[in-house]
Write an enzyme that holds these catalytic residues in place. Structure first.
Site, PDB file in Angstrom:
ATOM      1  N   PRO A   1       0.911  -1.101   0.138  1.00 45.10           N
ATOM      2  CA  PRO A   1      -0.158  -0.163   0.076  1.00 45.10           C
ATOM      3  C   PRO A   1       0.868   1.406  -0.114  1.00 45.10           C
ATOM      4  O   PRO A   1       0.175   2.262  -0.062  1.00 45.10           O
ATOM      5  CB  PRO A   1      -0.795  -0.002   1.360  1.00 45.10           C
ATOM      6  CG  PRO A   1       0.018  -0.874   2.158  1.00 45.10           C
ATOM      7  CD  PRO A   1       0.735  -2.009   1.254  1.00 45.10           C
TER       8      PRO A   1
ATOM      9  N   ASP B   1       3.313   1.429 -11.904  1.00 43.66           N
ATOM     10  CA  ASP B   1       2.074   2.501 -12.271  1.00 43.66           C
ATOM     11  C   ASP B   1       2.167   3.429 -10.877  1.00 43.66           C
ATOM     12  O   ASP B   1       2.731   3.580  -9.858  1.00 43.66           O
ATOM     13  CB  ASP B   1       0.897   1.961 -12.702  1.00 43.66           C
ATOM     14  CG  ASP B   1       0.632   0.734 -11.967  1.00 43.66           C
ATOM     15  OD1 ASP B   1       0.535   0.359 -10.621  1.00 43.66           O
ATOM     16  OD2 ASP B   1      -0.156   0.019 -12.819  1.00 43.66           O
TER      17      ASP B   1
ATOM     18  N   LYS C   1      -1.715   6.555 -14.374  1.00 44.75           N
ATOM     19  CA  LYS C   1      -2.220   7.822 -14.875  1.00 44.75           C
ATOM     20  C   LYS C   1      -1.970   8.789 -13.989  1.00 44.75           C
ATOM     21  O   LYS C   1      -1.880   8.805 -12.659  1.00 44.75           O
ATOM     22  CB  LYS C   1      -3.674   7.496 -14.617  1.00 44.75           C
ATOM     23  CG  LYS C   1      -4.614   6.502 -15.538  1.00 44.75           C
ATOM     24  CD  LYS C   1      -5.986   6.623 -15.234  1.00 44.75           C
ATOM     25  CE  LYS C   1      -6.405   5.156 -15.642  1.00 44.75           C
ATOM     26  NZ  LYS C   1      -7.709   4.851 -14.780  1.00 44.75           N
TER      27      LYS C   1
ATOM     28  N   GLY D   1       0.579  -1.456  -7.258  1.00 42.94           N
ATOM     29  CA  GLY D   1       0.186  -1.035  -5.936  1.00 42.94           C
ATOM     30  C   GLY D   1      -0.724  -2.124  -5.312  1.00 42.94           C
ATOM     31  O   GLY D   1      -1.351  -3.059  -5.929  1.00 42.94           O
ATOM     32  N   GLY D   2      -0.240  -2.417  -3.811  1.00 42.32           N
ATOM     33  CA  GLY D   2      -1.302  -3.384  -3.237  1.00 42.32           C
ATOM     34  C   GLY D   2      -0.929  -4.804  -3.980  1.00 42.32           C
ATOM     35  O   GLY D   2       0.113  -5.226  -3.888  1.00 42.32           O
ATOM     36  N   ASP D   3      -2.129  -5.793  -3.860  1.00 38.10           N
ATOM     37  CA  ASP D   3      -1.913  -6.812  -4.531  1.00 38.10           C
ATOM     38  C   ASP D   3      -2.217  -6.824  -5.741  1.00 38.10           C
ATOM     39  O   ASP D   3      -3.632  -6.379  -6.039  1.00 38.10           O
ATOM     40  CB  ASP D   3      -2.790  -7.835  -3.656  1.00 38.10           C
ATOM     41  CG  ASP D   3      -2.523  -9.199  -4.272  1.00 38.10           C
ATOM     42  OD1 ASP D   3      -2.321 -10.267  -3.537  1.00 38.10           O
ATOM     43  OD2 ASP D   3      -2.642  -9.526  -5.447  1.00 38.10           O
TER      44      ASP D   3
ATOM     45  N   ILE E   1      -5.942  -8.092  -6.693  1.00 38.94           N
ATOM     46  CA  ILE E   1      -7.250  -7.390  -6.209  1.00 38.94           C
ATOM     47  C   ILE E   1      -7.517  -6.097  -6.884  1.00 38.94           C
ATOM     48  O   ILE E   1      -6.778  -5.269  -6.365  1.00 38.94           O
ATOM     49  CB  ILE E   1      -7.008  -7.598  -4.540  1.00 38.94           C
ATOM     50  CG1 ILE E   1      -6.793  -8.791  -4.160  1.00 38.94           C
ATOM     51  CG2 ILE E   1      -8.122  -6.872  -3.798  1.00 38.94           C
ATOM     52  CD1 ILE E   1      -6.715  -9.112  -2.881  1.00 38.94           C
TER      53      ILE E   1
ATOM     54  N   THR F   1      -2.426  -5.854   0.451  1.00 39.63           N
ATOM     55  CA  THR F   1      -3.630  -5.518  -0.297  1.00 39.63           C
ATOM     56  C   THR F   1      -4.146  -3.966   0.649  1.00 39.63           C
ATOM     57  O   THR F   1      -3.977  -4.266   1.815  1.00 39.63           O
ATOM     58  CB  THR F   1      -4.953  -5.992  -0.706  1.00 39.63           C
ATOM     59  OG1 THR F   1      -5.770  -5.576  -1.614  1.00 39.63           O
ATOM     60  CG2 THR F   1      -5.711  -6.600   0.351  1.00 39.63           C
ATOM     61  N   ALA F   2      -4.781  -3.268   0.073  1.00 46.72           N
ATOM     62  CA  ALA F   2      -5.220  -1.875   0.886  1.00 46.72           C
ATOM     63  C   ALA F   2      -6.056  -2.237   2.050  1.00 46.72           C
ATOM     64  O   ALA F   2      -6.025  -1.744   2.890  1.00 46.72           O
ATOM     65  CB  ALA F   2      -6.054  -0.907  -0.111  1.00 46.72           C
TER      66      ALA F   2
ATOM     67  N   MET G   1     -11.745   2.294  -4.533  1.00 44.20           N
ATOM     68  CA  MET G   1     -12.194   3.220  -5.372  1.00 44.20           C
ATOM     69  C   MET G   1     -13.700   3.777  -5.072  1.00 44.20           C
ATOM     70  O   MET G   1     -14.425   3.811  -6.190  1.00 44.20           O
ATOM     71  CB  MET G   1     -12.119   2.717  -7.040  1.00 44.20           C
ATOM     72  CG  MET G   1     -10.637   2.292  -7.175  1.00 44.20           C
ATOM     73  SD  MET G   1     -10.580   1.237  -8.938  1.00 44.20           S
ATOM     74  CE  MET G   1     -11.126  -0.335  -8.180  1.00 44.20           C
TER      75      MET G   1
ATOM     76  N   GLY H   1      -3.468   5.557   3.092  1.00 42.31           N
ATOM     77  CA  GLY H   1      -3.062   4.448   4.200  1.00 42.31           C
ATOM     78  C   GLY H   1      -1.555   4.101   4.198  1.00 42.31           C
ATOM     79  O   GLY H   1      -0.957   3.754   3.038  1.00 42.31           O
TER      80      GLY H   1
END
Ligand code: SAH
Length: 270
Positions: free
Chosen positions: A15, A38, A60, A91-93, A96, A121-122, A174, A203
């Site tokens: 994260p 990214d 982005k 990012g994260g997993d 997911i 993951t977040a 999101m 986070g």
């Protein structure tokens, strides 16, 4: 064990806090020929990419080059054929809400070996750093990870009845933009308006902020605090633990104090 044959490593970066990278992710980054990353890969993690390793940003962000998913897929195949060790860092997993499985499927289709390294993951990380356990005996017996992303012109198409369960913790990725809709539909489906709810911005990073509220008030409280992306929405009774289990805010405060002392010293020395 590192897979020496794999051409592409699909790697979760976690994260944001670089200490939450897995050892395997760290080793692969150190040995890479090229890293494709990214937007959600934090600055601190980007700094772990050794000098001399080719870095390709495909996320982005205004003013920066942005590739669509097809272009990213094509790029990965091209790199795999050229470079020996390609790390695709997300990012994260990546499996997911990260489109990692789409990239993996594309690689398989093009007969390219890959390995997968899961990331934190977040949902796990942001809740943990916000002092919110996702489950707790007698309070929440299950967790649901849900995307709150919807097309601008379409309402969110979710099974609201099944989500309106007081014994389940709901985690929306999101979900910031669709928060008013989430609130309305969940209350309509029977979840009490007083259900504790939180938004966790950035986070695990030292700039993390928490907005602790209720389902009813979260959309307006998020605006009052100017909560921005990336933010994770957590809805459920477990959010009530956030006051008592808040271990991270004191660390942030201590770090800020240390920074202040250093800044004052710097000014005094100047
Ligand atoms: N694959 C990623 C999720 C990508 S979807 C993962 O496993 O974590 C992007 C969404 O994830 C963001 O809109 C936000 O809801 C959430 N997110 C990712 N990192 C976050 C962070 N550090 N703080 C808060 N939310 C985060």
């Amino acid at each position: 064990m590192l897979n020496s044959k794999a051409l592409i490593s699909l790697v979760g970066a976690g994260p944001g806090d670089p200490d939450l990278l897995t050892l395997k992710a760290y080793k692969l980054i150190q040995q890479a020929d090229v890293v494709v990353y990214d937007r959600l890969v934090s600055e601190e993690i980007q700094q772990l990419i050794p000098h001399g390793v080719k870095k390709i940003y495909v996320g982005k962000a205004s003013g920066k080059h942005h590739m669509n998913q097809d272009e990213i897929n094509t790029l990965l195949v091209t790199l795999a054929k050229k470079d020996r060790k390609v790390v695709r860092l997300k990012g994260g997993d990546p499996f997911i809400f990260g489109r990692g499985s789409e990239e993996a499927a594309y690689l398989v289709k093009h007969d390219i070996d890959f390995e997968y390294v899961p990331g934190i993951t977040a949902a796990s990380a942001c809740s943990a750093y916000a002092g919110i356990p996702l489950t707790h005996r007698g309070v929440a017996s299950s967790v649901r990870l849900i995307t709150g992303h919807c097309r601008a012109d379409k309402p969110l198409d979710l099974n609201w009845k099944s989500l309106a369960d007081e014994d389940t913790t709901l985690v929306f990725y999101m979900g910031l933009a669709s928060l008013p809709q989430l609130r309305e539909r969940l209350i309509e489906a029977g979840l009490p308006a007083s259900t504790p709810a939180a938004a966790v911005e950035n986070g695990t990073k030292d700039v993390q902020r928490r907005c602790l509220s209720t389902l009813d008030n979260l959309p307006s409280d998020v605006i009052k605090m100017s909560i921005c992306s990336p933010a994770l929405i957590i809805i459920g009774k477990v959010v009530d633990f956030a006051e008592t289990l808040d271990w991270f805010s004191p660390i942030q405060d201590r770090d800020k104090e240390e920074l202040d002392v250093k800044t004052r010293q710097y000014i005094a020395d100047a």
